[in-house]
Design a protein around this motif. Structure first.
Motif, short mmCIF file in Angstrom:
data_model
loop_
_atom_site.label_atom_id
_atom_site.label_comp_id
_atom_site.label_asym_id
_atom_site.label_seq_id
_atom_site.Cartn_x
_atom_site.Cartn_y
_atom_site.Cartn_z
N ILE A 147 15.35 -8.92 -1.38
CA ILE A 147 16.11 -10.02 -0.78
C ILE A 147 15.48 -11.36 -1.11
CG2 ILE A 147 16.74 -11.07 1.43
CD1 ILE A 147 17.06 -8.21 2.52
N TYR A 148 14.16 -11.46 -1.02
CA TYR A 148 13.50 -12.74 -1.24
C TYR A 148 13.35 -13.07 -2.72
CZ TYR A 148 12.34 -12.16 3.69
OH TYR A 148 12.41 -11.98 5.04
N THR A 149 13.44 -12.06 -3.58
CA THR A 149 13.28 -12.28 -5.02
C THR A 149 14.60 -12.67 -5.69
OG1 THR A 149 11.44 -10.70 -5.13
CG2 THR A 149 12.55 -11.19 -7.19
N GLN A 150 15.70 -12.15 -5.21
CA GLN A 150 16.99 -12.38 -5.86
C GLN A 150 17.37 -13.85 -5.98
OE1 GLN A 150 19.53 -9.79 -3.60
NE2 GLN A 150 19.10 -8.00 -4.88
N PRO A 151 17.16 -14.70 -4.96
CA PRO A 151 17.51 -16.13 -5.14
C PRO A 151 16.68 -16.82 -6.22
CG PRO A 151 17.30 -15.60 -2.80
CD PRO A 151 16.76 -14.43 -3.56
N ILE A 156 12.52 -6.52 -9.57
CA ILE A 156 11.40 -5.74 -9.07
C ILE A 156 11.33 -4.43 -9.82
CG2 ILE A 156 10.43 -4.54 -7.08
CD1 ILE A 156 11.56 -6.63 -5.31
N GLY A 157 10.15 -4.12 -10.32
CA GLY A 157 9.92 -2.86 -11.01
C GLY A 157 8.74 -2.14 -10.39
N ALA A 158 8.46 -0.96 -10.89
CA ALA A 158 7.31 -0.17 -10.46
C ALA A 158 6.52 0.24 -11.68
CB ALA A 158 7.76 1.06 -9.68
N TRP A 159 5.22 0.36 -11.54
CA TRP A 159 4.36 0.72 -12.68
C TRP A 159 3.69 2.06 -12.40
CZ3 TRP A 159 -1.01 1.41 -13.17
CH2 TRP A 159 -1.49 1.45 -14.48
N ARG A 160 3.83 2.98 -13.33
CA ARG A 160 3.20 4.30 -13.24
C ARG A 160 2.67 4.66 -14.61
NH1 ARG A 160 4.87 3.07 -8.88
NH2 ARG A 160 5.76 4.36 -7.22
N ASP A 161 1.48 5.28 -14.66
CA ASP A 161 1.00 5.76 -15.95
C ASP A 161 0.75 7.27 -15.87
OD1 ASP A 161 -1.56 6.30 -14.89
OD2 ASP A 161 -2.44 4.46 -15.69
N ALA A 169 5.10 -2.24 -6.45
CA ALA A 169 6.11 -3.25 -6.78
C ALA A 169 5.52 -4.31 -7.70
CB ALA A 169 6.64 -3.91 -5.51
N VAL A 170 6.24 -4.60 -8.78
CA VAL A 170 5.89 -5.70 -9.67
C VAL A 170 7.09 -6.64 -9.70
CG1 VAL A 170 5.19 -6.42 -11.97
CG2 VAL A 170 4.43 -4.20 -11.07
N VAL A 171 6.90 -7.84 -9.19
CA VAL A 171 7.96 -8.85 -9.15
C VAL A 171 7.88 -9.68 -10.42
CG1 VAL A 171 8.85 -10.88 -7.95
CG2 VAL A 171 7.96 -8.94 -6.63
N SER A 172 8.98 -9.72 -11.17
CA SER A 172 9.05 -10.51 -12.41
C SER A 172 10.03 -11.66 -12.21
CB SER A 172 9.52 -9.63 -13.57
OG SER A 172 8.62 -8.57 -13.80
N LEU A 173 9.59 -12.86 -12.57
CA LEU A 173 10.41 -14.06 -12.46
C LEU A 173 10.60 -14.67 -13.83
CD1 LEU A 173 8.77 -15.71 -9.30
CD2 LEU A 173 10.83 -14.29 -9.39
N VAL A 231 -7.44 -10.85 -3.92
CA VAL A 231 -6.24 -10.12 -3.52
C VAL A 231 -5.76 -10.62 -2.15
CG1 VAL A 231 -5.28 -7.86 -2.97
CG2 VAL A 231 -6.92 -8.09 -4.85
N HIS A 232 -4.48 -10.87 -2.06
CA HIS A 232 -3.90 -11.35 -0.81
C HIS A 232 -3.56 -10.16 0.10
CE1 HIS A 232 -3.24 -15.54 -2.19
NE2 HIS A 232 -3.16 -14.95 -3.38
N VAL A 233 -3.75 -10.32 1.40
CA VAL A 233 -3.32 -9.34 2.40
C VAL A 233 -2.16 -9.96 3.15
CG1 VAL A 233 -3.99 -7.97 4.40
CG2 VAL A 233 -5.66 -8.44 2.60
N ILE A 234 -1.02 -9.26 3.15
CA ILE A 234 0.23 -9.85 3.64
C ILE A 234 0.90 -8.89 4.63
CG2 ILE A 234 2.42 -10.90 2.97
CD1 ILE A 234 1.23 -10.88 0.04
N PRO A 235 0.85 -9.15 5.93
CA PRO A 235 1.64 -8.34 6.86
C PRO A 235 3.13 -8.54 6.57
CG PRO A 235 0.01 -9.65 8.03
CD PRO A 235 0.04 -10.16 6.61
N ILE A 236 3.93 -7.51 6.79
CA ILE A 236 5.36 -7.61 6.45
C ILE A 236 6.03 -8.74 7.21
CG2 ILE A 236 6.00 -5.88 8.19
CD1 ILE A 236 8.23 -4.98 6.28
N SER A 237 5.51 -9.05 8.41
CA SER A 237 6.11 -10.13 9.21
C SER A 237 5.87 -11.50 8.58
CB SER A 237 5.53 -10.11 10.63
OG SER A 237 4.12 -10.23 10.60
N ALA A 238 4.96 -11.59 7.61
CA ALA A 238 4.66 -12.86 6.95
C ALA A 238 5.49 -13.06 5.69
CB ALA A 238 3.17 -12.95 6.61
N LEU A 239 6.25 -12.02 5.27
CA LEU A 239 7.09 -12.18 4.09
C LEU A 239 8.23 -13.14 4.39
CD1 LEU A 239 7.43 -8.53 2.72
CD2 LEU A 239 6.13 -10.40 1.73
N GLY A 240 8.63 -13.90 3.41
CA GLY A 240 9.74 -14.83 3.61
C GLY A 240 10.11 -15.50 2.31
N PRO A 241 11.22 -16.22 2.31
CA PRO A 241 11.68 -16.87 1.07
C PRO A 241 10.77 -18.03 0.71
CG PRO A 241 13.06 -17.49 2.92
CD PRO A 241 12.14 -16.42 3.43
#
Length: 241
Positions: A147-151, A156-161, A169-173, A231-241
């Motif tokens: 939701i916050y990435t689309q605007p 959003i992708g995922a990385w696996r080897d 989650a890998v957010v690409s802009l 590395v950032h620590v981000i509680p889900i309640s801190a996510l936002g646009p």
């Protein structure tokens, strides 16, 4: 939003019945409602995980045996067209090593409550199985990130080897900007997740792909901040646009 759990679960159950028995057929193809229900339950059980198509085919076919691959893809396509699911495709950066990357997408419901309804479980069952709850929490975080990435015109992708390493989650802009996130329901898992992100970042050829804008661990609770390792620590309640 204002419903109690019993009312919410009843509404979601009726919604999935509408999907399986009416909306799928409105797309112009006849699909067995039982198969649709089994597919949604199978996707919910594998929340946050890359599942082989052959395994999904077995789950959907039930006691009658696996359904055909083409039929399964048609079911999956129908759910996407109804905006019920959304894939996190495999992120394929320039790597320093020759490690083979896995390409299978991770399929998420657009809202984790849909998956829980498909499984017929609620808060009591979630509290009784915290490991499974962690996967559904990841689905919740992925929903918010989408939701916050689309605007921002991001994806959003995922990385696996092939060695079992992964990043949720890998957010690409636009402009080759990107950031990577691990999702951990428990704040006690932050150290391990941060180490995993740093190990992942060390494998990226930043001369070709650029350095990450941020590395972060998203948790269910706790304090937000930037660790000494960056590395950032981000509680889900801190996510936002």
């Amino acid at each position: 939003m204002d419903a109690d759990e019993h009312e919410a679960r009843s509404w979601l159950r009726d919604y999935l019945t509408q999907i399986a028995e009416v909306d799928i057929h409105a797309l112009g193809a006849r699909r067995d409602p039982r198969n649709i229900n089994r597919l949604m339950a199978a996707l919910a059980r594998s929340a946050g995980q890359a599942v082989k198509v052959t395994e999904l085919a077995k789950d959907v076919g039930g006691p009658e045996g696996p359904i055909a691959r083409d039929s399964l893809y048609a079911y999956l396509d129908a759910l996407e067209r109804l905006h019920l699911t959304e894939n996190a495709e495999s992120w394929r950066p320039h790597m320093r090593s020759r490690t083979r990357l896995r390409a299978a997408p991770i399929r998420y419901f657009v809202d984790p409550s849909v998956g829980l309804a498909a499984l017929g479980i609620g808060s009591a069952e979630l509290l009784a199985d915290l490991r499974a709850t962690g996967f559904h929490f990841e689905s919740l975080v992925m929903r918010d990130l989408r939701i916050y990435t689309q605007p921002l015109a991001g994806t959003i992708g995922a990385w696996r080897d092939s060695d079992g390493n992964e990043v949720d989650a890998v957010v690409s802009l636009p402009g080759d900007r990107w950031a990577a996130f691990e999702v951990k329901m428990s704040p006690t898992a932050v150290d391990e997740a941060a180490a995993s992100l740093l190990h992942f970042a060390s494998k990226i050829d930043v001369s070709k792909h650029g350095a990450p804008g941020a590395l972060g661990v998203i948790t269910s609770t706790g304090y937000a901040g930037r660790r000494p390792d960056g590395v950032h620590v981000i509680p889900i309640s801190a996510l936002g646009p």
